[in-house]
Enzyme design. Structure first.
Site, short mmCIF file in Angstrom:
data_model
loop_
_atom_site.label_atom_id
_atom_site.label_comp_id
_atom_site.label_asym_id
_atom_site.label_seq_id
_atom_site.Cartn_x
_atom_site.Cartn_y
_atom_site.Cartn_z
N ASP A 126 8.55 3.78 32.20
CA ASP A 126 9.44 4.11 31.09
C ASP A 126 10.82 3.54 31.41
O ASP A 126 11.54 4.09 32.25
CB ASP A 126 9.54 5.62 30.89
CG ASP A 126 8.25 6.23 30.33
OD1 ASP A 126 7.17 5.67 30.59
OD2 ASP A 126 8.32 7.27 29.65
N LYS B 91 10.18 4.58 22.78
CA LYS B 91 10.37 6.01 23.04
C LYS B 91 11.77 6.40 22.58
O LYS B 91 12.72 5.65 22.76
CB LYS B 91 10.17 6.24 24.55
CG LYS B 91 10.47 7.63 25.07
CD LYS B 91 10.15 7.69 26.57
CE LYS B 91 10.71 8.94 27.22
NZ LYS B 91 10.48 8.97 28.69
N LYS C 226 6.60 7.26 21.35
CA LYS C 226 6.74 8.46 22.18
C LYS C 226 8.05 9.18 21.87
O LYS C 226 9.11 8.73 22.27
CB LYS C 226 6.69 8.08 23.68
CG LYS C 226 6.88 9.27 24.62
CD LYS C 226 6.75 8.85 26.08
CE LYS C 226 7.13 9.97 27.03
NZ LYS C 226 7.01 9.58 28.46
#
Length: 318
Positions: free
Chosen positions: A155, A218, A254
């Protein structure tokens, strides 16, 4: 995870023409929040679906090998076995989607999962999380280290300065470099939407990140003052849809930060189903970044099975 986004050449014309209608986005977000969610056994089924999409996360300054081990055990058996047995779901292999930790804790997580005979992926935040303000070389080294230690998902955080000042080519180049050092690991790109100023900026940052090869986009690090909100999500999932329609590449989504209740998890699933369709209702294309959400989902499942709510000591915490 199997879906990979190879990315495309930077299309600055597409980026520069992008505009977001704020009022339309806010109206749609209100509609989503006002939806009635499923009840009884349908709700229980949706909640189990939500569990399988959670990236169970610990990102604290006081993380230790023992609390990472506990997190891994909870991720491997997220709902009490007797509850699953009652629902005839005990043999369906229900786990969370992944565990998510800092780079320095990746080796601990890999070791714990291996000892438990679990094939759960380990995700690691990297690239100067959460602010993304460290030098590029340091951020690239951090990704390399996490991958070497066994992380199969990374991430990353974008450099917000580049997005705020409209340096889209520089942002594309940075994300592309992160993509290369990720190697076979899946790359989720955190936009930190609370720090991007406008919906149009969020849409443009989404597009550029996908063009550069992000497998997921995300919302947040969970450390900003504004994290995952429904209006921002609508902007991002529509960027995903536009990218898919133009390139044929599916990119995951996400939301992360501030998602704490089972009810919210159901709203997120409804939003994904309505905006992107059933293909996006699997952990390969949808993740919920959360640390405390699982506890509330398990409480609701306990209530569905027994008819009463559990005391906190009755459900093992992550």
């Amino acid at each position: 995870m199997s879906v990979k986004n190879p990315g495309i050449d930077l299309d600055l014309e597409w980026v520069s023409k992008a505009r977001v209608n704020t009022q339309a986005v806010l109206k749609r977000a209100q509609q989503v929040q006002g939806r009635k969610v499923a009840k009884k056994q349908w709700q229980a089924a949706w909640l189990l679906k939500a569990v399988t999409c959670i990236d169970l996360t610990t990102l604290s300054g006081d993380d230790t090998p023992s609390n990472v081990h506990r997190l891994c055990m909870k991720a491997s058996q997220p709902v009490r076995r007797d509850l699953l047995k009652n629902m005839d779901m005990h043999d369906k292999g229900i786990t969370t989607a992944a565990v998510c930790v800092y780079p320095s804790r990746v080796a601990d997580a890999v070791k714990s999962l291996k000892a438990a005979n679990s094939s759960l992926p380990v995700a690691s935040v990297a690239t100067g999380f959460p602010a993304g303000q460290t030098p590029l070389k340091t951020r690239l080294d951090e990704v390399r280290m996490a991958v070497q230690d066994g992380a199969t998902e990374i991430d990353i955080v974008i450099n917000r300065t580049l997005a705020l000042t409209g340096q889209w080519a520089a942002l594309y180049d940075e994300v592309r470099q992160f993509r290369e050092v990720c190697g076979e690991a899946h790359m989720k790109t955190i936009l930190a939407v609370g720090e991007l100023g406008t919906f149009t900026n969020v849409y443009k940052a989404s597009l550029v990140s996908m063009m550069a090869g992000s497998d997921f986009i995300k919302t947040s690090t969970g450390k900003e003052s504004v994290n995952a909100t429904y209006p921002v999500a609508i902007v991002m999932v529509r960027a995903i849809r536009d990218y898919y329609l133009r390139t044929g590449h599916k990119v995951g989504f996400k939301p992360a930060g501030g998602i704490r209740t089972a009810q919210e998890a159901l709203v997120w699933l409804v939003l994904m189903k309505e905006e992107l369709g059933d293909d996006w209702l699997t952990p390969t294309l949808f993740r919920l970044g959360a640390s405390s959400l699982l506890a509330d989902i398990e409480r609701q499942i306990y209530h569905y099975v027994t008819g009463c709510y559990a005391a906190y000591y009755e459900l093992p915490m992550a």
